[in-house]
Design a protein around this motif. Structure first.
Motif, short mmCIF file in Angstrom:
data_model
loop_
_atom_site.label_atom_id
_atom_site.label_comp_id
_atom_site.label_asym_id
_atom_site.label_seq_id
_atom_site.Cartn_x
_atom_site.Cartn_y
_atom_site.Cartn_z
N ASN A 104 0.90 -1.42 0.03
CA ASN A 104 -0.08 -0.14 -0.09
C ASN A 104 0.85 1.22 0.07
O ASN A 104 0.35 2.40 0.41
CB ASN A 104 -0.98 0.16 1.23
CG ASN A 104 -2.04 -0.85 1.03
OD1 ASN A 104 -2.78 -1.01 -0.03
ND2 ASN A 104 -2.42 -1.76 2.14
N HIS A 105 1.97 1.19 -0.19
CA HIS A 105 2.97 2.39 -0.21
C HIS A 105 2.78 3.13 -1.38
O HIS A 105 2.89 2.59 -2.70
CB HIS A 105 4.38 1.75 -0.08
CG HIS A 105 5.39 3.06 0.32
ND1 HIS A 105 5.43 3.25 1.62
CD2 HIS A 105 6.12 3.80 -0.29
CE1 HIS A 105 6.41 4.38 1.60
NE2 HIS A 105 6.73 4.65 0.74
N PRO A 106 2.77 4.54 -1.38
CA PRO A 106 2.56 5.32 -2.42
C PRO A 106 3.67 5.32 -3.47
O PRO A 106 3.36 5.62 -4.59
CB PRO A 106 1.84 6.75 -1.89
CG PRO A 106 2.78 6.78 -0.59
CD PRO A 106 2.64 5.01 0.12
N LEU A 107 4.67 5.19 -2.92
CA LEU A 107 5.89 5.24 -3.94
C LEU A 107 6.04 6.73 -4.30
O LEU A 107 6.52 6.62 -5.54
CB LEU A 107 6.09 4.04 -4.80
CG LEU A 107 6.53 2.84 -4.48
CD1 LEU A 107 6.53 1.78 -5.45
CD2 LEU A 107 8.07 3.10 -3.99
N GLN A 140 -5.33 3.86 0.31
CA GLN A 140 -4.64 5.35 0.78
C GLN A 140 -5.32 5.88 1.81
O GLN A 140 -6.43 6.16 2.12
CB GLN A 140 -5.05 6.28 -0.61
CG GLN A 140 -4.04 5.81 -1.67
CD GLN A 140 -4.07 6.75 -2.71
OE1 GLN A 140 -5.22 7.47 -3.10
NE2 GLN A 140 -3.00 6.93 -3.68
N LYS A 141 -4.44 6.27 2.79
CA LYS A 141 -4.86 6.82 3.99
C LYS A 141 -4.73 8.43 3.96
O LYS A 141 -3.66 8.85 3.45
CB LYS A 141 -4.24 6.14 5.19
CG LYS A 141 -4.30 4.65 5.33
CD LYS A 141 -3.38 4.09 6.09
CE LYS A 141 -3.31 2.73 6.16
NZ LYS A 141 -2.42 1.93 6.91
N THR A 155 0.43 9.65 6.10
CA THR A 155 0.11 8.38 6.82
C THR A 155 0.25 7.04 5.85
O THR A 155 0.42 6.08 6.26
CB THR A 155 -1.42 8.53 7.23
OG1 THR A 155 -1.56 9.87 7.58
CG2 THR A 155 -1.79 7.34 8.16
N ASP A 156 0.16 7.28 4.62
CA ASP A 156 0.28 6.28 3.48
C ASP A 156 1.56 5.98 3.52
O ASP A 156 1.95 4.77 2.98
CB ASP A 156 -0.35 6.71 2.37
CG ASP A 156 -0.12 8.00 1.79
OD1 ASP A 156 0.71 8.64 2.53
OD2 ASP A 156 -0.49 8.32 0.80
N ARG A 157 2.73 6.67 3.88
CA ARG A 157 4.11 6.19 3.64
C ARG A 157 4.42 5.17 4.71
O ARG A 157 5.60 4.69 4.75
CB ARG A 157 5.04 7.35 3.54
CG ARG A 157 4.84 8.21 2.19
CD ARG A 157 5.72 9.06 2.29
NE ARG A 157 5.62 10.25 1.22
CZ ARG A 157 5.68 11.47 1.24
NH1 ARG A 157 6.48 11.99 2.36
NH2 ARG A 157 5.36 12.32 0.34
#
Ligand code: SF4
Ligand code: SF4
Ligand code: SF4
Ligand code: SF4
Ligand code: FES
Lengths: 569, 222
Positions: A104-107, A140-141, A155-157
């Motif tokens: 779920n990491h946005p990269l 995605q948070k 948060t998403d990282r």
């Protein structure tokens, strides 16, 4: 001697050394990737990045391996432990772990402040696989821009290593951060209305191995690969935290703590971390100035130095007991030594004085308990003495027979006429003299001010010497416990300001270049209390002026237990 | 010793002699006449080769690299996310970017984290290598076909964000400088609409199950 085998490489341990697999491998120069483990924090073994194969070498030479991979951070080593970090099984585990962490990491590395010093980037590159099998949209948070006055959370990282949570529970003791929700809904959060604003809060940003927690002060200011760092020592208080000054094109962007078990451990306080802004103050003195018949005028160094030398020589001839140098706890040992020595060479009767270090409140120790009281065994202390080098300057002062006197008492002597010529060194980021106090300088015949910032004393000065902040000079600071650490010049000074060491060096008429290690050796030969400086190069951690036993007895009753450990990563 | 240093063996070396000159050749007359013939051919050729620039514009190759532009995304915002990859890649160090946080309370910018506050390219320092274009993760900076760049001062040749966006507005409808991609939010990872089986330039170890395609129709698109 217990021996551990890391990838077939034997590593000898000290008999009383208690290490986990990560530390044992570090000794062998082998990296075991890890996120959640940190030398100063408790072990949770939750990220699973450090999975390794572990076995036991029997006295008969056979090796019995554990049939599955185990977390290296949680596995202590003993005599005969075998650690394998590069087998296909371990590599598969590392690839799997990284794939999960990246699900779920946005990269969004291009806009992420951590890019370039990110654990996720580095380990994905070294140990990960370059593709993902996730076909669903990423979870995605929402970002949380207000974790604290200085901290923002993407948060998403976050990879849920909980280093930040453990820091606020174990080191600061203030426990603002926590994990909310479960499973893939897990997030770091604060209690409603209770932001993370404790005095050590900035450390969670350093601890975060990814770009989740970011410092608002540094956010989007620079890409980290443009920063050039120089090792130095924070000048905020007498703890003397080991730090690195990160600058680019002579602009400081941030300070980062360095690991130094002799000084503070792994961390630093927010006062120091964000308290360097005066380095780029518009009130910085940029040119040497001299009072000429036409008024106070900027002049060049080659002009002012001979004039100053002559003025001092005359003052020393006229009335040596009325000539004084006033040292400050903000100067380095080298500068204090050069100045004292120069003055004594003019006249042995000249006086040496020093203003005391500013003290604000009381020492502030962490961790705090529920009621905000410091724990009996502090892990970090912010000291009340807000100057970096009182101890060091005092040693020099006492060697040359000087005394510590308050500014008021010195100024009173000026008003009474018992002091006619004063050489005031300042360098304090706070104002050190008020308009009212400065008026007493009117009586003096010769006033020399060596300072960093504009101050009310300037209108009365005959000579103004623009010095520099600690980040722009080389030298030695001695902290509260007698640890001498080297500071290094990290950036060039604005305008025509000179590092104070150079001013004192050239004023004394010495030829050559001011080179701190050489002066240090000279000092060691002359001042017995500073004999330990004979090494010249103090290394990254510094050296104690007295041997360990002496320090323990000499040090005050406060027994600081620095949070120690290996390198931070 | 010498043998070790010579990369070829002596057997492979053939010694050549200069061919001997004949009678006519040593008079140099044939060479003089062949030169004269060449000159005469040019004197009697009346087809013009001069291009009448600026009345006539040259026909440049499609990959010509001229003045930069900064692309806009579908909402008209600057696509650039201020990652500074271009200024890192630039060998001439002529791109200067100051980043800022995108205003979160402005609905137009709500989905963006970072944007350029100022973006200046010194078109005089630039060597038009195109590295910036290569580096950009969101295809924001591009080199256009504009080659006839003039200015009266050096300052004028420092193009700022507004000017670079203007270049985009001018060139976007020109078939030579088409809008090539619509990628713009962030890097490829957050932007996949279809999933590539494996990343490019990736070596897959034999038997790595992870590289096999996911069974289709498990996930509903949309
Ligand atoms: S945390 Fe690391 S991997 Fe994630 S976006 Fe930031 S730099 Fe990239
Ligand atoms: S915010 Fe950073 S330190 Fe805290 S749990 Fe997430 S990744 Fe770890
Ligand atoms: S074309 Fe090359 S020199 Fe010009 S801005 Fe781009 S990277 Fe720099
Ligand atoms: S590489 Fe692209 S997105 Fe990054 S700063 Fe340059 S133009 Fe902007
Ligand atoms: S599980 Fe060992 S470092 Fe996280």
């Amino acid at each position: 001697m217990p021996t551990v085998y890391v990838n077939d490489q034997p590593v000898e341990l000290k008999p009383d050394e208690r290490l986990n697999c990560i530390q044992a491998a570090q000794k062998a120069g082998v990296e075991i990737p890890h996120y959640c483990w940190h030398p100063s924090l408790s072990v949770v073994a939750s990220c699973r990045m450090c999975l390794v194969e572990v076995g036991d070498k029997k006295p008969d030479g056979t090796v019995a391996m554990v049939p599955k991979v185990v977390p290296g951070c949680q596995t202590p080593v003993k005599d005969g432990t075998v650690i394998v970090t590069n087998s296909p099984k371990v590599q598969a585990a590392q690839r799997g772990t990284l794939e999960y962490l990246l699900l779920n990491h946005p990269l969004d590395c291009p806009v992420c402040d951590q890019a370039g010093e990110c654990g996720l980037q580095d380990f994905s590159f070294k140990y990960g696989r370059a593709y993902s099998r996730l076909a669903e949209p990423k979870n995605q948070k929402k970002d949380k821009p207000y974790i604290g006055d200085q901290i923002t959370l993407f948060t998403d990282r976050c990879i849920m290593c909980t280093r930040c949570v453990r820091f606020t529970r174990e080191i600061s003791g203030t426990a603002e951060l926590q994990v909310v929700s479960r499973g893939s809904g897990e997030e770091i959060d604060i209690f409603p209305g209770k932001p993370c604003n404790n005095k050590l809060a900035g450390n969670v940003v350093d601890l975060c191995p990814v770009g989740a927690l970011c410092s608002k002060d540094f956010l989007y200011e620079q890409r980290v690969w443009w920063l050039k760092g120089k090792n130095s020592v924070c000048a905020g208080c007498s703890t003397g935290c080991s730090i690195r000054v990160d600058q680019n094109k002579d602009v400081v962007y941030r300070l980062k703590p360095r690991s130094n078990p002799l000084a503070q451990g792994e961390f630093m306080c927010d006062e120091g971390r964000f308290g360097w802004k005066y380095i780029h103050s518009e009130h910085r003195l940029k040119f040497p100035m001299q009072k000429l018949p036409a008024g106070i005028t900027p002049v060049s160094w080659p002009q002012i130095l001979p004039a100053l030398r002559q003025a001092l020589t005359e003052a020393a001839k006229r009335a040596p007991e009325k000539l004084a140098v006033v040292l400050t706890p903000f100067m380095t040992v080298e500068e204090a030594y050069l100045l004292c020595k120069y003055l004594k060479s003019l006249s042995p009767a000249a006086r040496l004085l020093m203003t005391p270090a500013p003290v604000v409140g009381a020492d502030d120790s962490y961790p705090k308990d529920l009621r905000g009281q410091a724990a009996p065994q502090p892990k970090f202390t912010i000291r009340a003495e807000k100057a970096p080098n009182r101890a060091g300057v005092e040693l020099v002062l006492h060697h040359f027979g000087g005394t510590v006197e308050s500014l008021d008492s010195i100024l009173a002597q000026v008003s009474q006429g018992t002091l006619e010529a004063v050489y005031l060194t300042a360098g304090s980021p706070e104002g050190w003299i008020t308009d009212e106090q400065a008026k007493s300088l009117a009586k003096a015949k010769l006033v020399i001010v060596q300072d960093l910032l504009d101050s009310p004393a300037l209108p009365w000065a005959t000579f103004v010497l623009p010095g520099t902040s600690w980040a722009e000079r080389d030298g030695t600071f001695v902290n509260h416990a007698g640890l001498a650490q080297a500071i290094h010049r990290g950036l060039r000074s604005p305008g025509d300001a000179w590092p104070d060491g150079r001013i004192c060096f050239e004023l004394a008429g010495r030829t050559g270049i001011f080179h701190a290690p050489t002066i240090r050796q000279e000092i060691a030969g002359e001042i017995p209390a500073l004999a330990a400086l004979i090494v010249g190069d103090l290394g990254d951690e510094g050296i104690f002026l007295k041997s360990a036993g002496e320090t323990a007895s000499a040090a005050d009753s406060e027994t600081q237990v620095p949070v120690t450990g290996g390198s931070r990563s | 010793m010498a043998e070790e240093l010579t990369p070829i063996s002596n057997d492979d070396v053939v010694w050549m002699e200069e061919p001997e000159m004949g009678f006519w050749e040593s008079t140099f007359l044939p060479a003089i006449f062949s030169g004269l013939k060449n000159s005469l051919r040019h004197v009697t050729d009346f087809k013009p080769v001069t291009q009448q620039y600026p009345e006539e514009k040259p026909d440049l190759p499609l990959n010509y690299r001229g003045v930069h532009r900064l692309n806009r995304d579908d909402k008209g915002r600057v696509k650039c996310v201020a990652c500074m990859m271009c200024s890192t890649a630039c060998p001439a160090r002529c791109i200067d970017i100051v980043a800022e946080e995108a205003p979160k309370d402005d609905p137009l910018w709500a989905d963006r984290d970072k944007r350029p506050k100022s973006f200046v390219i010194d078109e005089l320092k630039c060597i038009y290598c195109g590295m910036c274009e290569e580096a950009c993760p969101v295809d924001s900076i591009e080199l256009t076909h504009i080659y006839d760049l003039t200015g009266l001062t050096r300052q004028e040749m420092k193009f700022n964000k507004e000017k670079l966006l203007e270049v985009f507005d001018q060139t976007k409808d020109n078939p030579r400088d088409p809008i090539r991609t619509h990628r713009g939010i962030l890097g490829p990872a957050s932007d996949f609409t279809s999933l590539p089986q494996v990343g490019p330039a990736t070596q897959i170890p034999q038997g790595d199950k992870a590289s096999e395609p996911v069974s289709t129709d498990v996930i509903k698109q949309g």
